[in-house]
Design an enzyme around this catalytic site. Structure first.
Site, mmCIF file in Angstrom:
data_model
loop_
_atom_site.group_PDB
_atom_site.id
_atom_site.type_symbol
_atom_site.label_atom_id
_atom_site.label_comp_id
_atom_site.label_asym_id
_atom_site.label_seq_id
_atom_site.Cartn_x
_atom_site.Cartn_y
_atom_site.Cartn_z
ATOM 1 N N ARG A 26 0.831 -1.219 0.000
ATOM 2 C CA ARG A 26 0.000 0.000 0.000
ATOM 3 C C ARG A 26 0.860 1.261 0.000
ATOM 4 O O ARG A 26 2.075 1.200 0.210
ATOM 5 C CB ARG A 26 -1.004 0.026 1.142
ATOM 6 C CG ARG A 26 -0.444 0.011 2.529
ATOM 7 C CD ARG A 26 -1.628 -0.114 3.514
ATOM 8 N NE ARG A 26 -1.200 -0.558 4.816
ATOM 9 C CZ ARG A 26 -0.970 0.255 5.841
ATOM 10 N NH1 ARG A 26 -1.125 1.551 5.698
ATOM 11 N NH2 ARG A 26 -0.586 -0.229 7.004
ATOM 12 N N ASP A 50 -2.595 -11.527 5.399
ATOM 13 C CA ASP A 50 -3.098 -12.084 4.135
ATOM 14 C C ASP A 50 -4.018 -11.079 3.437
ATOM 15 O O ASP A 50 -3.921 -10.877 2.220
ATOM 16 C CB ASP A 50 -3.866 -13.389 4.395
ATOM 17 C CG ASP A 50 -2.931 -14.532 4.801
ATOM 18 O OD1 ASP A 50 -1.716 -14.413 4.573
ATOM 19 O OD2 ASP A 50 -3.437 -15.522 5.362
ATOM 20 N N TYR A 170 8.474 5.920 16.971
ATOM 21 C CA TYR A 170 8.724 6.019 15.530
ATOM 22 C C TYR A 170 9.991 6.839 15.255
ATOM 23 O O TYR A 170 10.856 6.411 14.492
ATOM 24 C CB TYR A 170 7.508 6.654 14.844
ATOM 25 C CG TYR A 170 7.653 6.817 13.349
ATOM 26 C CD1 TYR A 170 7.485 5.736 12.487
ATOM 27 C CD2 TYR A 170 7.944 8.064 12.783
ATOM 28 C CE1 TYR A 170 7.608 5.882 11.110
ATOM 29 C CE2 TYR A 170 8.063 8.226 11.406
ATOM 30 C CZ TYR A 170 7.891 7.134 10.579
ATOM 31 O OH TYR A 170 8.016 7.295 9.206
ATOM 32 N N LYS A 174 13.520 5.502 13.502
ATOM 33 C CA LYS A 174 14.101 6.035 12.268
ATOM 34 C C LYS A 174 15.536 6.531 12.508
ATOM 35 O O LYS A 174 16.394 6.418 11.641
ATOM 36 C CB LYS A 174 13.210 7.143 11.693
ATOM 37 C CG LYS A 174 11.849 6.623 11.212
ATOM 38 C CD LYS A 174 11.993 5.560 10.116
ATOM 39 C CE LYS A 174 10.662 5.118 9.535
ATOM 40 N NZ LYS A 174 10.799 4.156 8.432
ATOM 41 N N ILE A 203 4.800 12.493 2.713
ATOM 42 C CA ILE A 203 4.463 11.784 1.475
ATOM 43 C C ILE A 203 2.943 11.751 1.371
ATOM 44 O O ILE A 203 2.248 11.481 2.368
ATOM 45 C CB ILE A 203 4.969 10.321 1.469
ATOM 46 C CG1 ILE A 203 6.457 10.238 1.818
ATOM 47 C CG2 ILE A 203 4.708 9.682 0.106
ATOM 48 C CD1 ILE A 203 6.956 8.790 2.021
HETATM 49 N N1 NAP Z 1 4.031 8.715 4.777
HETATM 50 C C1 NAP Z 1 4.929 9.636 5.102
HETATM 51 O O1 NAP Z 1 4.641 10.851 5.134
HETATM 52 C C2 NAP Z 1 6.339 9.215 5.447
HETATM 53 C C3 NAP Z 1 7.242 10.186 5.835
HETATM 54 C C4 NAP Z 1 8.549 9.816 6.123
HETATM 55 C C5 NAP Z 1 8.943 8.503 6.022
HETATM 56 N N2 NAP Z 1 8.048 7.559 5.650
HETATM 57 C C6 NAP Z 1 8.507 6.175 5.531
HETATM 58 O O2 NAP Z 1 8.345 5.744 4.193
HETATM 59 C C7 NAP Z 1 7.938 4.374 4.195
HETATM 60 C C8 NAP Z 1 6.582 4.242 3.513
HETATM 61 O O3 NAP Z 1 5.657 5.068 4.186
HETATM 62 P P1 NAP Z 1 4.075 4.926 3.987
HETATM 63 O O4 NAP Z 1 3.455 6.082 4.677
HETATM 64 O O5 NAP Z 1 3.755 4.634 2.594
HETATM 65 O O6 NAP Z 1 3.818 3.605 4.858
HETATM 66 P P2 NAP Z 1 2.415 3.064 5.408
HETATM 67 O O7 NAP Z 1 1.296 3.599 4.594
HETATM 68 O O8 NAP Z 1 2.367 3.257 6.880
HETATM 69 O O9 NAP Z 1 2.535 1.521 5.091
HETATM 70 C C9 NAP Z 1 3.396 0.763 5.872
HETATM 71 C C10 NAP Z 1 3.683 -0.520 5.136
HETATM 72 O O10 NAP Z 1 4.474 -1.357 5.973
HETATM 73 C C11 NAP Z 1 3.842 -2.608 6.089
HETATM 74 N N3 NAP Z 1 4.092 -3.200 7.381
HETATM 75 C C12 NAP Z 1 3.807 -2.702 8.607
HETATM 76 N N4 NAP Z 1 4.164 -3.578 9.553
HETATM 77 C C13 NAP Z 1 4.672 -4.664 8.910
HETATM 78 C C14 NAP Z 1 5.202 -5.899 9.328
HETATM 79 N N5 NAP Z 1 5.266 -6.234 10.635
HETATM 80 N N6 NAP Z 1 5.637 -6.771 8.393
HETATM 81 C C15 NAP Z 1 5.555 -6.460 7.075
HETATM 82 N N7 NAP Z 1 5.076 -5.301 6.608
HETATM 83 C C16 NAP Z 1 4.621 -4.417 7.529
HETATM 84 C C17 NAP Z 1 2.353 -2.339 5.889
HETATM 85 O O11 NAP Z 1 1.744 -3.542 5.497
HETATM 86 P P3 NAP Z 1 0.258 -3.880 6.060
HETATM 87 O O12 NAP Z 1 -0.632 -2.924 5.396
HETATM 88 O O13 NAP Z 1 0.049 -5.280 5.615
HETATM 89 O O14 NAP Z 1 0.336 -3.759 7.550
HETATM 90 C C18 NAP Z 1 2.399 -1.273 4.797
HETATM 91 O O15 NAP Z 1 2.552 -1.864 3.542
HETATM 92 C C19 NAP Z 1 7.923 3.922 5.652
HETATM 93 O O16 NAP Z 1 9.160 3.353 5.987
HETATM 94 C C20 NAP Z 1 7.705 5.232 6.391
HETATM 95 O O17 NAP Z 1 8.191 5.174 7.722
HETATM 96 C C21 NAP Z 1 6.745 7.883 5.355
#
Ligand code: NAP
Length: 271
Positions: A26, A50, A170, A174, A203
């Protein structure tokens, strides 16, 4: 799916490469998967359950991204990580690029005085221990057995450097990722394995869909470039770090945050 056959996908920067994107089901993860696939790679991805993994696989198919191998894997569970690597072994017999994107966001824990320490463990178990054990297995089961070795890209966050409120676990995770990237890079460089990191700021994810428009506008005002990243912006940085274009880089933290980290205060507060 054959990653070497680029078909009509477009540029073949990663033709013949096998890529694993954790959390590829996602938001940003979907963009990462799509980017490597469109550039010719064979792509494996996992979600933690799943249902969420199947939902991500269906979303990729709907985007015309076909043949991605989706397998459920909670990366904090070493047995599930091992089963995921069994799947890659059976399907491709190699791995070239690991993208450690999966993250526990540690949302809703409250402030540091009231949060349950068990929730702190949950976040570190996924973001730090999970990322480490997937990397270790990629190195031992594939990279070290391949002449061309392999490369690792972590997703960190600019919150490793500038904290956000009520996200102690968190932010700590990081920061640990940034240090771990440098430590891994140092130890693995003589072995021919590069480890780098993209540190995003805001993001645009599905969470922005339910955001109050005034809050979204305020967030954009926080950004010197006046816009949050799209998933494709992050995918561009990750693809660069995963490719030979960054062949002489390792241990780097590349920030992609619309300039947020270079400012002391947002413009409207800077009086
Ligand atoms: N969004 C932002 O603004 C932002 C900013 C800075 C950094 N980041 C970093 O960029 C990356 C992507 O961000 P995002 O916002 O797109 O992430 P997100 O929407 O929170 O999605 C997190 C992903 O990690 C998976 N995940 C969580 N726990 C897991 C586990 N135990 N085993 C396997 N997969 C797991 C989730 O899968 P499930 O859905 O199956 O749980 C999901 O696909 C992350 O590392 C985040 O910390 C994001």
């Amino acid at each position: 799916m054959n990653g070497g056959d680029n078909g009509n996908r477009g540029p073949s920067r990663f033709a013949g490469k096998v890529v694993l994107v954790t959390g590829g089901n996602r938001n940003t993860g979907l963009h990462l998967v799509e980017r490597f696939w469109r550039d010719g790679a064979t792509v494996y991805m996992c979600g933690s359950s799943d249902a969420s993994t199947a939902k991500g696989a269906a979303e990729l198919e709907a985007r015309g991204v076909s043949g991605v191998v989706a397998k459920t894997c909670d990366i904090s569970d070493i047995a599930q990580v091992s089963a995921l690597f069994d799947e890659i072994e059976r399907g491709s017999g190699r791995l070239d690029i690991l993208v450690n994107n999966a993250a526990n966001q540690g949302l809703g824990h409250g402030g540091p005085l009231e949060m349950d320490p068990a929730r702190f463990h949950d976040v570190l178990d996924v973001n730090v221990v999970g990322g480490f054990q997937v990397t270790q297995m990629a190195c031992n089961r594939f990279f070290m057995k391949q002449e061309s070795r392999g490369t690792v890209v972590f997703l960190s966050s600019n919150t490793a450097m500038r904290a956000i409120r009520n996200r102690t676990a968190y932010c700590a995770s990081k920061g640990a990722i940034n240090s771990m990237v440098r430590a891994l890079a140092l130890d693995l460089a003589p072995l021919g394995i590069r480890v780098n990191c993209c540190a995003p700021g805001y993001i645009n994810t599905e969470r922005w869909d339910s955001l109050d428009p005034a809050k979204a506008a305020r967030r954009r005002l926080n950004c010197p470039l006046r816009k949050e990243a799209q998933g494709s912006d992050i995918a561009n940085v990750v693809a660069f770090l995963a490719s030979d274009d960054s062949a002489n880089m390792t241990g780097e933290i590349v920030t992609c945050d619309a300039g947020c980290s270079c400012q002391h205060m947002p413009e409207d507060v800077d009086v």
